[in-house]
Every structure is written in structure tokens, then in C-alpha cells.
Design a protein around this motif. Sequence first.
Motif, PDB file in Angstrom:
ATOM      1  N   SER A   1       0.814  -1.360  -0.123  1.00 19.43           N
ATOM      2  CA  SER A   1       0.072  -0.046  -0.077  1.00 19.43           C
ATOM      3  C   SER A   1       0.624   1.275  -0.011  1.00 19.43           C
ATOM      4  O   SER A   1       0.460   2.216  -0.723  1.00 19.43           O
TER       5      SER A   1
ATOM      6  N   SER B   1       2.486   1.684  -3.425  1.00 18.71           N
ATOM      7  CA  SER B   1       1.301   2.249  -4.370  1.00 18.71           C
ATOM      8  C   SER B   1       1.379   3.577  -4.039  1.00 18.71           C
ATOM      9  O   SER B   1       0.949   4.143  -5.170  1.00 18.71           O
ATOM     10  N   ARG B   2       1.107   3.807  -3.018  1.00 16.95           N
ATOM     11  CA  ARG B   2       0.728   5.537  -2.837  1.00 16.95           C
ATOM     12  C   ARG B   2       1.889   6.365  -3.207  1.00 16.95           C
ATOM     13  O   ARG B   2       1.717   7.432  -3.739  1.00 16.95           O
TER      14      ARG B   2
ATOM     15  N   ARG C   1       3.740   5.610  -5.780  1.00 22.43           N
ATOM     16  CA  ARG C   1       3.831   5.717  -7.069  1.00 22.43           C
ATOM     17  C   ARG C   1       2.910   6.661  -7.453  1.00 22.43           C
ATOM     18  O   ARG C   1       3.137   7.334  -8.406  1.00 22.43           O
ATOM     19  N   SER C   2       1.804   6.619  -7.173  1.00 22.66           N
ATOM     20  CA  SER C   2       0.397   7.368  -7.451  1.00 22.66           C
ATOM     21  C   SER C   2       0.766   8.865  -7.064  1.00 22.66           C
ATOM     22  O   SER C   2       0.132   9.583  -8.007  1.00 22.66           O
ATOM     23  N   LEU C   3       1.442   9.208  -6.147  1.00 18.03           N
ATOM     24  CA  LEU C   3       2.031  10.711  -6.022  1.00 18.03           C
ATOM     25  C   LEU C   3       3.085  10.916  -6.753  1.00 18.03           C
ATOM     26  O   LEU C   3       3.673  12.110  -6.664  1.00 18.03           O
TER      27      LEU C   3
ATOM     28  N   CYS D   1       7.193  14.979  -4.342  1.00 19.44           N
ATOM     29  CA  CYS D   1       6.169  14.315  -5.014  1.00 19.44           C
ATOM     30  C   CYS D   1       5.351  15.324  -5.712  1.00 19.44           C
ATOM     31  O   CYS D   1       5.429  16.346  -5.351  1.00 19.44           O
TER      32      CYS D   1
END
Length: 99
Positions: A41, A44-45, A47-49, A92
Motif C-alpha cells: 500500500s 502504491s501510494r 507511485r501514485s503521487l 512528490c
Amino acid sequence: MESDRRRFLAFAGLSPLVLLGAGNALAQSAPCYSPEALTFSQKSRRRSLGFMDVAVDPKRRCGGCNFFTAGEGGCGNCQMLGGAPVTANSSCSSFAPRS
């Protein structure tokens, strides 16, 4: 032949100083977290930011972000990353400058 010996001795005499400086640089840039220890998790966070360990733009570093809470040694936590550890030099896409 004599100049080669002098060059070698000069280099050998400076080598410990160079290694000492490199050791200090490594100690100062020690990571605040282990990427292997992050959960799926958390990864993933990040990567998404668009999280980067080293900011490309020095004006958008985590250390100057409103979501960053400073800790010791250039480390801290990011609210956008669920309180996960980051360095002050990271960045980020959710950067919000401190007011």
C-alpha cells in the motif's frame, strides 16, 4: 621513476582523507527508511503521487512542504503518504508550499 614514486606516495597519503570524507557523505545521506520495509500500500501510494527520493526541483522539496513533519537528521514524515517516513530532499506531485 622518481616522479612516479612521489605521485604514488602523495596519493597514498591522501587516500585516508578521501575515504573519511566519503564516509561522512554517506552518513549524512543515510536513508530514513528501507524501501524493502514499505508495505504494498505504501509503495502504491508513493507511485501514485510520483514520489522521488531526490527532488529534481529544489523548490519542491519535502522539507518545504506543508504536509511534511520534520524529524531528526533530515528525515521526517509525510501526511500525504499516510505518515510514512521520507527525507527532506524528497518530492512528490502533491507538494504544497508552507505559508
